[in-house]
Enzyme design. Sequence first.
Site, mmCIF file in Angstrom:
data_model
loop_
_atom_site.group_PDB
_atom_site.id
_atom_site.type_symbol
_atom_site.label_atom_id
_atom_site.label_comp_id
_atom_site.label_asym_id
_atom_site.label_seq_id
_atom_site.Cartn_x
_atom_site.Cartn_y
_atom_site.Cartn_z
ATOM 1 N N SER A 116 0.844 -1.192 0.000
ATOM 2 C CA SER A 116 0.000 0.000 0.000
ATOM 3 C C SER A 116 0.891 1.257 0.000
ATOM 4 O O SER A 116 1.680 1.446 -0.926
ATOM 5 C CB SER A 116 -0.967 -0.058 1.182
ATOM 6 O OG SER A 116 -2.020 0.869 1.027
ATOM 7 N N ASP A 256 -9.361 -5.667 -4.657
ATOM 8 C CA ASP A 256 -8.508 -4.679 -3.990
ATOM 9 C C ASP A 256 -9.037 -3.258 -4.180
ATOM 10 O O ASP A 256 -9.533 -2.904 -5.258
ATOM 11 C CB ASP A 256 -7.109 -4.766 -4.602
ATOM 12 C CG ASP A 256 -6.003 -4.339 -3.676
ATOM 13 O OD1 ASP A 256 -6.218 -3.399 -2.890
ATOM 14 O OD2 ASP A 256 -4.913 -4.939 -3.753
ATOM 15 N N HIS A 283 -7.160 -6.127 -0.381
ATOM 16 C CA HIS A 283 -5.966 -5.298 -0.202
ATOM 17 C C HIS A 283 -4.836 -6.001 0.537
ATOM 18 O O HIS A 283 -3.750 -5.432 0.677
ATOM 19 C CB HIS A 283 -6.374 -4.028 0.561
ATOM 20 C CG HIS A 283 -5.410 -2.892 0.459
ATOM 21 N ND1 HIS A 283 -4.922 -2.414 -0.738
ATOM 22 C CD2 HIS A 283 -4.836 -2.112 1.424
ATOM 23 C CE1 HIS A 283 -4.115 -1.403 -0.514
ATOM 24 N NE2 HIS A 283 -4.028 -1.202 0.783
#
Length: 307
Positions: A116, A256, A283
């Site tokens: 991320s 995601d 995610h």
Amino acid sequence: MTTARTLAPADREGTVAFGEFETWYRITGEPSPGVAPLVVLHGGPGCVHDYVLTIADLAQRTCHPVIHYDQLGNGRSTRLPDRGADFWTPELFLAELDSLLAGLGVLDGYHLLGQSWGGMLGAEHAVRRPAGLRSLTIADSPASMELWVAEANRLRALLPPEVRATLLAHESDGSYDHPEYQRAMEVFYDRHVCRVVPNPPEVAATFAAIEADPTVYLTMNGPTEFHVIGTLRDWTIIDRLDRMAVPTLVVSGAHDEATEACVRPFTERIPDVRQHVFPDSSHMPHVEERAAFMELLAGFLAEVEGR
């Protein structure tokens, strides 16, 4: 190999000085001559290392030690709740990463995996072409916050009408701590952040850490994953991706919040790139499809080291 319910223990923990501050780290696995460690950059900005601890599995599958750390302002590293927006910048975290690599003596050879925000930070590091970087894995990261916000709004539009109405009502008056807003937020998170519900303990611990000290997250991101009003809202690396000079693996989940549109610039503009989408993940494929994620990562590092 650890089981799906356990996390590999650390073989060493400590801190590295970063100016007047301290960066906490842990290492799983023992150093071997000529073997480059994998350094894991957690997300947020403002998370802690806990939720990516599954990646320590790699140390038991391969000869690569795995280094986790808490970025400044978070977890066991120096916390600075009184610092303002001008302090919390990508440049700060790039400097901290350089300090950590030097302090641990791995500047001559290391792999990076960023999840991320960590993938955004890893990309920022890689476009500078550091001599010791051997590979980069970008996991569940956007190439720009403009793409991230556009896709978040698209995913929000697919939520049930009553959930969307609750989100809008509380965002309009800034009541992000209201229980109704928190419950509505969880609907999005359960679909697009972590589909393992209830969340595993290490993921729950990370969310609890953000709640306990949201300084960095609120400043750089905003109150939620999909309401981005922080200082990173205009960030992009798209026009610099062709500067990367190391093999790069781009991974994401089919569900995601870092959608295909978010990651496409990575796959189109990085010179030496390969991509994988985990079909049953959102995610956090390192949690949601843990064994498959580790197999892919081990194979990628073996490919790079075999060159």
